[in-house]
Design a protein around this motif. Structure first.
Motif, PDB file in Angstrom:
ATOM      1  N   VAL A  67     -16.055  12.868 -41.877  1.00 58.75           N
ATOM      2  CA  VAL A  67     -15.551  14.094 -42.500  1.00 58.75           C
ATOM      3  C   VAL A  67     -16.700  15.051 -42.807  1.00 58.75           C
ATOM      4  O   VAL A  67     -16.572  16.268 -42.634  1.00 58.75           O
ATOM      5  CB  VAL A  67     -14.732  13.771 -43.771  1.00 58.75           C
ATOM      6  CG1 VAL A  67     -14.417  15.015 -44.570  1.00 58.75           C
ATOM      7  CG2 VAL A  67     -13.448  13.035 -43.402  1.00 58.75           C
ATOM      8  N   GLN A  68     -17.832  14.507 -43.236  1.00 62.63           N
ATOM      9  CA  GLN A  68     -18.985  15.365 -43.502  1.00 62.63           C
ATOM     10  C   GLN A  68     -19.368  16.144 -42.250  1.00 62.63           C
ATOM     11  O   GLN A  68     -19.649  17.339 -42.318  1.00 62.63           O
ATOM     12  CB  GLN A  68     -20.183  14.555 -43.984  1.00 62.63           C
ATOM     13  CG  GLN A  68     -21.394  15.429 -44.216  1.00 62.63           C
ATOM     14  CD  GLN A  68     -22.664  14.660 -44.485  1.00 62.63           C
ATOM     15  OE1 GLN A  68     -22.703  13.445 -44.364  1.00 62.63           O
ATOM     16  NE2 GLN A  68     -23.707  15.378 -44.842  1.00 62.63           N
ATOM     17  N   TRP A  69     -19.353  15.505 -41.086  1.00 63.92           N
ATOM     18  CA  TRP A  69     -19.752  16.190 -39.858  1.00 63.92           C
ATOM     19  C   TRP A  69     -18.717  17.187 -39.387  1.00 63.92           C
ATOM     20  O   TRP A  69     -19.073  18.217 -38.811  1.00 63.92           O
ATOM     21  CB  TRP A  69     -20.135  15.197 -38.765  1.00 63.92           C
ATOM     22  CG  TRP A  69     -21.532  14.762 -39.000  1.00 63.92           C
ATOM     23  CD1 TRP A  69     -21.958  13.555 -39.461  1.00 63.92           C
ATOM     24  CD2 TRP A  69     -22.697  15.589 -38.883  1.00 63.92           C
ATOM     25  NE1 TRP A  69     -23.322  13.581 -39.619  1.00 63.92           N
ATOM     26  CE2 TRP A  69     -23.799  14.809 -39.275  1.00 63.92           C
ATOM     27  CE3 TRP A  69     -22.921  16.904 -38.491  1.00 63.92           C
ATOM     28  CZ2 TRP A  69     -25.099  15.295 -39.278  1.00 63.92           C
ATOM     29  CZ3 TRP A  69     -24.210  17.388 -38.496  1.00 63.92           C
ATOM     30  CH2 TRP A  69     -25.295  16.589 -38.886  1.00 63.92           C
ATOM     31  N   VAL A  70     -17.452  16.930 -39.637  1.00 60.76           N
ATOM     32  CA  VAL A  70     -16.433  17.929 -39.297  1.00 60.76           C
ATOM     33  C   VAL A  70     -16.660  19.189 -40.144  1.00 60.76           C
ATOM     34  O   VAL A  70     -16.655  20.309 -39.628  1.00 60.76           O
ATOM     35  CB  VAL A  70     -15.008  17.366 -39.492  1.00 60.76           C
ATOM     36  CG1 VAL A  70     -13.966  18.458 -39.305  1.00 60.76           C
ATOM     37  CG2 VAL A  70     -14.747  16.223 -38.520  1.00 60.76           C
ATOM     38  N   VAL A  71     -16.906  18.997 -41.430  1.00 62.69           N
ATOM     39  CA  VAL A  71     -17.183  20.131 -42.324  1.00 62.69           C
ATOM     40  C   VAL A  71     -18.489  20.817 -41.918  1.00 62.69           C
ATOM     41  O   VAL A  71     -18.566  22.051 -41.875  1.00 62.69           O
ATOM     42  CB  VAL A  71     -17.229  19.664 -43.797  1.00 62.69           C
ATOM     43  CG1 VAL A  71     -17.727  20.761 -44.709  1.00 62.69           C
ATOM     44  CG2 VAL A  71     -15.856  19.176 -44.237  1.00 62.69           C
ATOM     45  N   LEU A  72     -19.511  20.031 -41.602  1.00 61.71           N
ATOM     46  CA  LEU A  72     -20.789  20.618 -41.194  1.00 61.71           C
ATOM     47  C   LEU A  72     -20.672  21.401 -39.901  1.00 61.71           C
ATOM     48  O   LEU A  72     -21.360  22.407 -39.717  1.00 61.71           O
ATOM     49  CB  LEU A  72     -21.862  19.532 -41.048  1.00 61.71           C
ATOM     50  CG  LEU A  72     -22.495  19.065 -42.343  1.00 61.71           C
ATOM     51  CD1 LEU A  72     -23.363  17.838 -42.104  1.00 61.71           C
ATOM     52  CD2 LEU A  72     -23.289  20.170 -42.990  1.00 61.71           C
TER      53      LEU A  72
END
Length: 106
Positions: A37-42
């Motif tokens: 999820v962090q990478w989708v947001v990033l």
């Protein structure tokens, strides 16, 4: 709308790259979901933010490393040797997302 979709796709790609070693090591599913999820947001943040007019790859590196710092602090509580790995992956993947995002015109 097209730009947002490409940003999400870039984030998903970076997320898959980041979580693959985590899955192979059989880490906690919540840690894996959190990283993904962090990478989708990033993906969205990096491609739609420009800090001080930095080059795209450097912009991605700075944003991803800054946003990884709270996670690194939490992880260091249990596993100090993972902190440098998270930092390096954040710098590498953040630079890659920034570079690819700029090259496809996001």
């Amino acid at each position: 709308m097209r730009e947002v979709l490409f940003s999400i796709i870039l984030g998903v790609g970076a997320g898959i790259i980041d979580i693959t070693p985590m899955i192979l090591q059989k880490l906690d599913k919540y840690s894996i979901m959190s990283a993904f999820v962090q990478w989708v947001v990033l993906g969205i943040m990096i491609t739609n933010t420009n800090i001080f007019g930095l080059e795209s790859w450097l912009n991605g590196l700075v944003i991803s490393v800054f946003l990884a710092l709270p996670i690194i602090i939490l992880v260091m509580k249990e596993d100090r040797k993972s902190a440098p790995i998270i930092l390096v992956m954040s710098a590498f993947l953040g630079s890659l997302v920034g570079l690819i995002g700029q090259s496809i015109g996001i």
